[in-house]
Structure formats: structure tokens, C-alpha cells
Design a protein around this motif. Structure first.
Motif: not given
Length: 493
Positions: A42-52, A85-96, A123-129
Motif C-alpha cells: 500500500c502506497f500513498g504520498s501526501g495526505h493519501s498516506r492516511i488511507l495507507v 510541506q514545500r519539500q514534500a510537494m517538491f519530492l512528490e514530483n521527482v523522477h526515479g 509523478l511519484v504515485p504514477i511511477e510507483m504504479a
């Protein structure tokens, strides 16, 4: 406003009810994975972590789910500053980054995955899938379809999370997630994706529990002490966590190992790519290896020869680079000595070993010959020739004076004659070099000018004459006068 928000939540419930069949399909996939002894990732970034975290671990949940929670993508407590939060939102779109996360696990096609993202565009959730699919793992995605369709993907090709999912569930949240319009307020408030997502998560959970129980393997559910008592709750807690650890251990058992169907590793030389079709690199490497072995053997043989002549023949015995590469360095020593040029050098080395003084006497005459031959060697080896600098004006060498004769007054351009100092009592027993040193130390002879290469040769000749003088005097006089000479004139030159 409260009634309006609760009414919107009822609409989210209606959306979940409409997806009952899709929820059951996802539950079937997850149950098969848990029955096979594997795990649902189970993976979720941002507030989607709540679902995990709603899936596992918490009361009313059971082992079989692997929560992949990256704090760098979901730790929002500090908001700003370090880990903000700024760093988290930036990392959420880091390729690789997704690939690096999954590098920690030994995935299997028996595994399944749940990826949650409200927009489905980061980007990260898309590349995770995408990484899960590439490794044969089936993916269930939880998104807000309305919000995802109105959002732009951060991926260059425009693909979104749902494009890599086998099953897609909709939270029912509107565009922008917030559901309530407040009069006088420019933007809406009251997000709904968490409520819709948690309903989907728990609907899947209860269906999986039912399927496991029907299969004869009821899950170990974390239960509160208020319901079953402290002892039973503690027992369930320990059992559930132990099972989770055993399942998780399988994800690390063979991490980093090569697949069984992979070909056996080739040697370093065989593994190199070919540079050209007509001449593979393997052949060139073998030829180069033979040349290197010849060069090393030639170097050792040359080192042994130069060690016998005290290093004087080292420059002469060195072979040109072209000769080493062509294999001449592997030629026997006797065959190399038969060549005219090398035979002459060998003869000179042997002559120097018999009488070192002859080598010193003949060094001046052989200087030009060695310079020319050094130039020839340099042309073959790629090294610049060594040039011996000639003095500006050639100086005549002074022959050694007989011991019975006093040395003549040194030539000097000064107009004032040097002050005469009485000669020592052992003047008659001093050789020519010692007398000259005594005259220089007492100011009766000018200091020698800086030597060039020819000066160094004359110095070697002087040392040769010094050795001959000491041999002629005999051992007794040398032992008797040694202490006097060291104390009278200091350091010997």
C-alpha cells in the motif's frame, strides 16, 4: 454549513455503494495474495498516506498489508522549515524516486498493490504504479475521477495513475476536493477525498476478511481490550505482529539476487561490448595481454642486467617502446648481445666492472656517443632525447700534480694577492685533492664555479684519482691521518 457538509458526505457514500462490484474485485485480488503467503503493498504520498495507515496497522485490521509510507513525502507536522510541506510537494514530483523505494523489496507476481492519489497526476504515485506493473504486480488505484480529469499530469507523456492500474476506485470527491461553498468566501472548504477513500479502504478490508475466513484461514485481527480483555488483546497483538514480520521477511529474503533464469556471469573481458564486428574487443584484449606479458618479462630481465652494473647501464639497456610491443623483449639475452650496438654496450659494462677507474676515464670520450644513441632510443620510445648541456667555454682539464711539487697559485682575476697561510705539517703526505681543498678553505684558491655535466664528470675523475692516491699511500698512513683530516677540514667532499 454542517448540514451541507454531512449531506455531501452522504453523496460520497452513495458513490462508494455504486462501486460495490469493483470493490469486491479488488478484495478478491488481495485475498489471493494473502492466502499465498505474500503481501499487499500500500502506497500513498501526501495526505493519501492516511488511507495507507487506515488499512494497517490499527484496530479492526489484520496482517497481510505492507504499508509503504515515505516520511519525506508525507510528514506535514512542521509545515515549514526542515521537513516542511514545500519539500514534500517538491519530492512528490521527482523522477526515479519510486524505483529507488521499490528497490528495497523482492517483489513477486503473487503480490498486489494499492496506490492512492486524489489527483492521480503527481509523478511519484504514477511511477510507483508503473514500477509495480513492470514487475508483474497487479495494481488497484484509488483516485478522485472528477478531480483527476480536471488536473494536468506531471508526467511528460500526460499519462496518469489510472493508466497503470488494473482496477480503479473513485472516492467521489469533487474537483478541488473541497465540497462546501461559504457565502462571502472566495474558495470552497471541507475536503471529501479522505472520507470517500477511507470508506473504500474499509469496505475492501471487511470483504478480504470474509474471503480469508471462508478459505479456512481467518485473519488475526487487532482488537481493543475493551472488547476481548487485556490478555486476549495482548495475545492478538503479538500474534498479528509476528505474522506481519514473517510475511515481511520474504520481501528481503532474496533481495539483490540475480534471477534464476539469468545467464551465468561472464568474465570481465568477455562481458565487454564489441567495438567493431570485424575485430572483437576480446581478440584485441588477448593480443594486448600477450604484449603486456612480454613487456613485463623484458622489464624484469633489463632490471637484472642493470643491477649487475650498479645502475650505470640502465639507460643503455632500456629498450624502445616499439621493440617491447613487437616482442623483442622476450628475446634471450645471448641473442640480444649478438647485435653490434648492444654487444658494444655489454662490453663497456663488463669493462667497467673489471676496473671502475677505466669507466670514469672513458666517460668524457663516450659522452657524444651516448647522446646520439639516447636520441635514437627516444625516437623509438616516444621520449624526448636527453641533452647534455655543454659549458659556455670549454675548460681544460688539469693533470694531477706530483706530490713533491707544490700546487701553483690559482688563477684569479682579483688584483689583491691572497694572504699566505703557513702550510700544515703533513703537507707532504697530502694528495693533490686534499691540498686543493686546504688552499680553498684558507682563502688561497678561488671557490669552484657551478659545474655543468662536464664538471660532474671531472668530479668523478677526481674521486677516482683520490681512490688511487689512498691505495698508494698504504693502509697504515690512511688510518693514522684519518682522524686528523676529519678534524682539520670538516666534512669530506
Amino acid at each position: 454549513m454542517i448540514a451541507d457538509y454531512l449531506d455531501q458526505c452522504r453523496s460520497l457514500l452513495d458513490s462508494a455503494v455504486a462501486q460495490e462490484e469493483t470493490i469486491a474485485e479488488a478484495a478478491n485480488l488481495f485475498a489471493e495474495t494473502i492466502l499465498a503467503g505474500r503481501m499487499v503493498h500500500c502506497f500513498g504520498s501526501g495526505h493519501s498516506r492516511i488511507l495507507v495507515e487506515e488499512m494497517w496497522p490499527r484496530y479492526g485490521s489484520f496482517p497481510g498489508f505492507n504499508p509503504i509510507v515515505e516520511l519525506s513525502l508525507s510528514f506535514h507536522n512542521l509545515v515549514v522549515g526542515a521537513n516542511g510541506q514545500r519539500q514534500a510537494m517538491f519530492l512528490e514530483n521527482v523522477h526515479g524516486l519510486a524505483a529507488r523505494i521499490l528497490r528495497n523489496y523482492d517483489l513477486s507476481p503473487k503480490d498486489t498493490a494499492l496506490v492512492a492519489s486524489s489527483s492521480g497526476c503527481n509523478l511519484v504515485p504514477i511511477e510507483m504504479a508503473e514500477e509495480f506493473k513492470r514487475r508483474g504486480v497487479k495494481v488497484v488505484a484509488i483516485i478522485s475521477k472528477a478531480h483527476s480529469e480536471a488536473s494536468r499530469s506531471q508526467r511528460r507523456d500526460g499519462r496518469k495513475l489510472q493508466d497503470f492500474a488494473d482496477i480503479v476506485l473513485d472516492t467521489g470527491a469533487p474537483v478541488g476536493d473541497a465540497m462546501i461553498e461559504v457565502p462571502g468566501l472566495e474558495t470552497p472548504v471541507g475536503p471529501g477525498s479522505t472520507i470517500g477513500g477511507c470508506m473504500l479502504i474499509n469496505a475492501i478490508k471487511v470483504e478480504v476478511a470474509a474471503l480469508l475466513t471462508e478459505a479456512g484461514k481467518p485473519p488475526t485481527v487487532l482488537t481493543a481490550p475493551a472488547l476481548v480483555g487485556n490478555e486476549k488483546a495482548s495475545q492478538l497483538f503479538e500474534s498479528a505482529y509476528d505474522e506481519h514480520a514473517r510475511r515481511l521477511a520474504k520481501l528481503y529474503a532474496h533481495i539483490g539476487e540475480a534471477p534464476s533464469e539469468a545467464p551465468a556471469p561472464r568474465s570481465r573481458r568477455e562481458g565487454r561490448p564489441e567495438r567493431s564486428e570485424d575485430r572483437p574487443r576480446e581478440e584485441r584484449g588477448q593480443e594486448r595481454g600477450r604484449d603486456d606479458r612480454g613487456e613485463r618479462s623484458g622489464g624484469r630481465e633489463s632490471g637484472r642486467e642493470s643491477g649487475r652494473d650498479g645502475g650505470r647501464g640502465r639507460g643503455s639497456e632500456r629498450e624502445p617502446r616499439g621493440a617491447r610491443e613487437s616482442g623483442e623483449s622476450r628475446e634471450p639475452r645471448e641473442a640480444r648481445a649478438e647485435r653490434p650496438e648492444r654487444a658494444e654496450r655489454v662490453e663497456r659494462v663488463e669493462r667497467a666492472e673489471r676496473d671502475p677507474r677505466d669507466e670514469f676515464r672513458g666517460r668524457s670520450a663516450e659522452r657524444g656517443e651516448r647522446t646520439d644513441r639516447g636520441s635514437e632510443r627516444s625516437e623509438g620510445s616516444g621520449r624526448p632525447p636527453r641533452r647534455l648541456e655543454e659549458p659556455a667555454e670549454p675548460r681544460q682539464q688539469r693533470a694531477p700534480q706530483p706530490e713533491s711539487m707544490a700546487p701553483s697559485a690559482p688563477e684569479s682575476t682579483a688584483e689583491v694577492a691572497p694572504v699566505e697561510v703557513p702550510k700544515p705539517a703533513n703537507w707532504d703526505r697530502m694528495d693533490d685533492i686534499e691540498r686543493r681543498l686546504w688552499l680553498r678553505e684558507n682563502g688561497q684558491a678561488p671557490a669552484p664555479a657551478p659545474r655543468s655535466d662536464s664538471g660532474e664528470r671531472r668530479g668523478r675523475e677526481d674521486r677516482g684519482r683520490d681512490d688511487r692516491g689512498r691505495d698508494d699511500r698504504g693502509r697504515d698512513d690512511r688510518g693514522r691521518d684519518q682522524g686528523h683530516r676529519r678534524g682539520g677540514r670538516g666534512r669530506r667532499h
